[in-house]
Design a protein around this motif. Structure first.
Motif, PDB file in Angstrom:
ATOM      1  N   GLY A 100       0.805  -1.210   0.000  1.00  0.00           N
ATOM      2  CA  GLY A 100       0.000   0.000   0.000  1.00  0.00           C
ATOM      3  C   GLY A 100       0.838   1.261   0.000  1.00  0.00           C
ATOM      4  N   ARG A 101       2.015   1.196   0.611  1.00  0.00           N
ATOM      5  CA  ARG A 101       2.870   2.369   0.676  1.00  0.00           C
ATOM      6  C   ARG A 101       3.640   2.597  -0.618  1.00  0.00           C
ATOM      7  NH1 ARG A 101       2.692   6.963   1.743  1.00  0.00           N
ATOM      8  NH2 ARG A 101       1.761   6.382   3.737  1.00  0.00           N
ATOM      9  N   ILE A 102       4.268   1.560  -1.162  1.00  0.00           N
ATOM     10  CA  ILE A 102       5.119   1.758  -2.342  1.00  0.00           C
ATOM     11  C   ILE A 102       4.411   1.394  -3.633  1.00  0.00           C
ATOM     12  CG2 ILE A 102       7.152   1.234  -0.967  1.00  0.00           C
ATOM     13  CD1 ILE A 102       7.290  -1.419  -2.658  1.00  0.00           C
ATOM     14  N   GLY A 103       3.277   0.688  -3.529  1.00  0.00           N
ATOM     15  CA  GLY A 103       2.648   0.126  -4.721  1.00  0.00           C
ATOM     16  C   GLY A 103       2.203   1.160  -5.733  1.00  0.00           C
ATOM     17  N   SER A 104       1.481   2.186  -5.275  1.00  0.00           N
ATOM     18  CA  SER A 104       0.930   3.158  -6.218  1.00  0.00           C
ATOM     19  C   SER A 104       2.027   3.942  -6.919  1.00  0.00           C
ATOM     20  CB  SER A 104      -0.028   4.110  -5.493  1.00  0.00           C
ATOM     21  OG  SER A 104       0.651   4.814  -4.470  1.00  0.00           O
ATOM     22  N   ILE A 105       3.095   4.290  -6.187  1.00  0.00           N
ATOM     23  CA  ILE A 105       4.179   5.068  -6.793  1.00  0.00           C
ATOM     24  C   ILE A 105       4.902   4.250  -7.851  1.00  0.00           C
ATOM     25  CG2 ILE A 105       6.322   6.339  -6.349  1.00  0.00           C
ATOM     26  CD1 ILE A 105       5.358   6.749  -3.502  1.00  0.00           C
ATOM     27  N   THR A 106       5.277   3.023  -7.494  1.00  0.00           N
ATOM     28  CA  THR A 106       6.004   2.184  -8.448  1.00  0.00           C
ATOM     29  C   THR A 106       5.122   1.809  -9.629  1.00  0.00           C
ATOM     30  OG1 THR A 106       5.421   0.249  -7.096  1.00  0.00           O
ATOM     31  CG2 THR A 106       7.558   1.243  -6.717  1.00  0.00           C
ATOM     32  N   LEU A 107       3.847   1.551  -9.364  1.00  0.00           N
ATOM     33  CA  LEU A 107       2.948   1.166 -10.444  1.00  0.00           C
ATOM     34  C   LEU A 107       2.752   2.305 -11.440  1.00  0.00           C
ATOM     35  CD1 LEU A 107       0.938  -0.803 -11.754  1.00  0.00           C
ATOM     36  CD2 LEU A 107      -0.806   0.078 -10.188  1.00  0.00           C
TER      37      LEU A 107
END
Length: 437
Positions: free
Chosen positions: A407-414
């Motif tokens: 939830g923390r890194i997923g949206s940015i990397t995606l």
């Protein structure tokens, strides 16, 4: 980025596993250390042990450091994504991205890093001073203790972490505006996102010097501020509507306003609570789920799918209802790729919520409403809880650990991966329309 955050979590778990990190008599369990480290670095705030009771002063200091590392890293990396992508996309998209970056003041890597550090330090220092003064003057805390409480909660609030040094979180200060208002200000400023804060600061400095500020706000800033303003009103209104005679029933009118405002804004991934969520109405839980899932602004310490993603999807729906051929927002046309990226982020977020809920429903005896609340809180890195986190089995807590990390890194990397990926075709396939609905 994914490796860096995983390494920070692992190091934090190792340090928290040391005997010095817990109070004498407490057994140091690696699962508790791993869960706490993940929750701190991901700026979530979910806990499986009572923070002021289980962790020693050293352990609390480690948690504070992990929160600061997580917040600084997220704001810096998320803000730099715009700079990186400006050189990875097509000419027209590159020009648009560069224009947005310049408008927001993100001209180079150095300005981003220095700006994030300076902004964090200023806001946290101001809030820490206000809180420390209140704890010292209003609650007769010793000066050193008041300063520590003010600093810890200021950092936790600005980074939207939700960790507190009181066993009942902020319930003991539910009606104290001198505690609640500084926390709310820090939460909102941290959740808006650094690009927006930087653009606002540039305009303020320009006008203070007598200069002429840019005529138009960037689209990102206008979207973020507009949707944030709506949610800041909607959240407290919902709490007052459903909890007026329930959890707010024992307070006077103005105290109800303070508590409702606090609890209506905190679901935007802050995690502090001034009421017991185990006692709230199911309707409040469901609306809070939605607010948590939406989250805050991009490039900030908030989680969720982000308000810009939510807003773009609303404008896509509106354009389709009106029969428009293009999606426009504030006199700007939205590229089709950006629309698909917003839809992708939202639907993957739904999948990351539903799969753990199904697994926990099948393997535990808890009801759907509390499990959904817990899972959304972990995915959106909020930290609000009905109190079942510590009661989940070990495998259930591991699911939440993975979910907080994703939830923390997923949206940015995606989003960065989707935006940088460009697969071109030299041909066009025939068009056909399946039945919809």
């Amino acid at each position: 980025m994914a490796t860096g955050f995983a390494l920070a979590i692992a190091i934090g778990a190792g340090v928290l596993s040391l005997p010095a990190a817990t109070v004498p008599g407490s057994e140091t369990g690696f699962l508790q250390a791993l869960f706490t480290s993940t929750s701190a670095v991901s700026l979530t705030g979910l806990i499986v042990v009572d923070t002021p009771v289980y962790w020693s002063g050293f352990g609390q200091g480690v948690i504070l450091a992990l929160i600061q590392i997580g917040g600084f890293g997220i704001m810096t990396i998320a803000s730099l994504v715009g700079l990186v992508l400006a050189d990875r996309i097509g000419l027209r998209g590159r020009l648009n991205a560069a224009a947005e970056v310049r408008t927001s003041g993100l001209g180079d890597v150095r300005s981003v890093v220095v700006g994030v550090f300076r902004t964090s330090l200023i806001i946290e220092s101001v809030v820490a001073t206000a809180l420390a003064a209140r704890f010292f003057l209003g609650y007769d805390e010793p000066f050193g203790r008041a300063l520590w409480l003010g600093t810890f909660h200021a950092v936790s609030a600005f980074n939207n972490a939700g960790f507190a040094l009181f066993s009942d979180n902020m319930i003991g200060f539910a009606t104290d505006p001198w505690i609640c208002i500084p926390l709310l200000m820090a939460v909102v400023l941290g959740g808006i996102g650094f690009p927006v804060l930087f653009e606002i600061a540039r305009r303020v400095r320009s006008r203070a010097k007598g200069g002429r500020s840019p005529h138009r706000w960037s689209l990102h800033t206008r979207l973020t501020l507009t949707v944030t303003g709506v949610l800041l009103v909607l959240g407290p209104t919902v709490v007052m509507l459903f909890e007026w005679s329930r959890t707010l029933g024992g307070f006077g009118f103005w105290d109800k306003m303070v508590v409702a405002t606090f609890q209506g804004i905190m679901p935007r991934t802050a995690g502090f609570n001034s009421v017991d969520y185990a006692d709230v109405d199911n309707a409040t839980l469901l609306v809070t789920d939605v607010l948590m899932f939406i989250g805050g602004g991009s490039g900030g310490t908030a989680g969720g799918i982000k308000v810009t993603t939510f807003a773009l999807l609303l404008f896509v729906i509106l354009a389709e209802i009106r029969g428009d051929r293009e999606v426009t927002v504030f006199d700007r046309r939205i590229d089709a790729r950006v629309q698909r990226q917003a839809l992708t982020v939202a639907l993957i977020g739904v999948a990351l919520v539903m799969l753990p809920v199904v697994a926990l429903l099948a393997g535990t005896d808890f009801d759907l409403d509390v499990l959904l609340f817990e899972v959304v809180s972990a995915f959106a890195t909020v930290g609000l809880s009905t109190g079942i986190t510590a009661q989940l089995p070990g495998w259930g807590q591991m699911i939440l650990i993975v979910l907080m990390y994703l939830g923390r890194i997923g949206s940015i990397t995606l989003v960065s991966a989707l935006a940088a990926r460009d697969r071109g075709r030299r041909y066009t396939l025939p068009t056909e329309r399946p039945f919809i609905g």
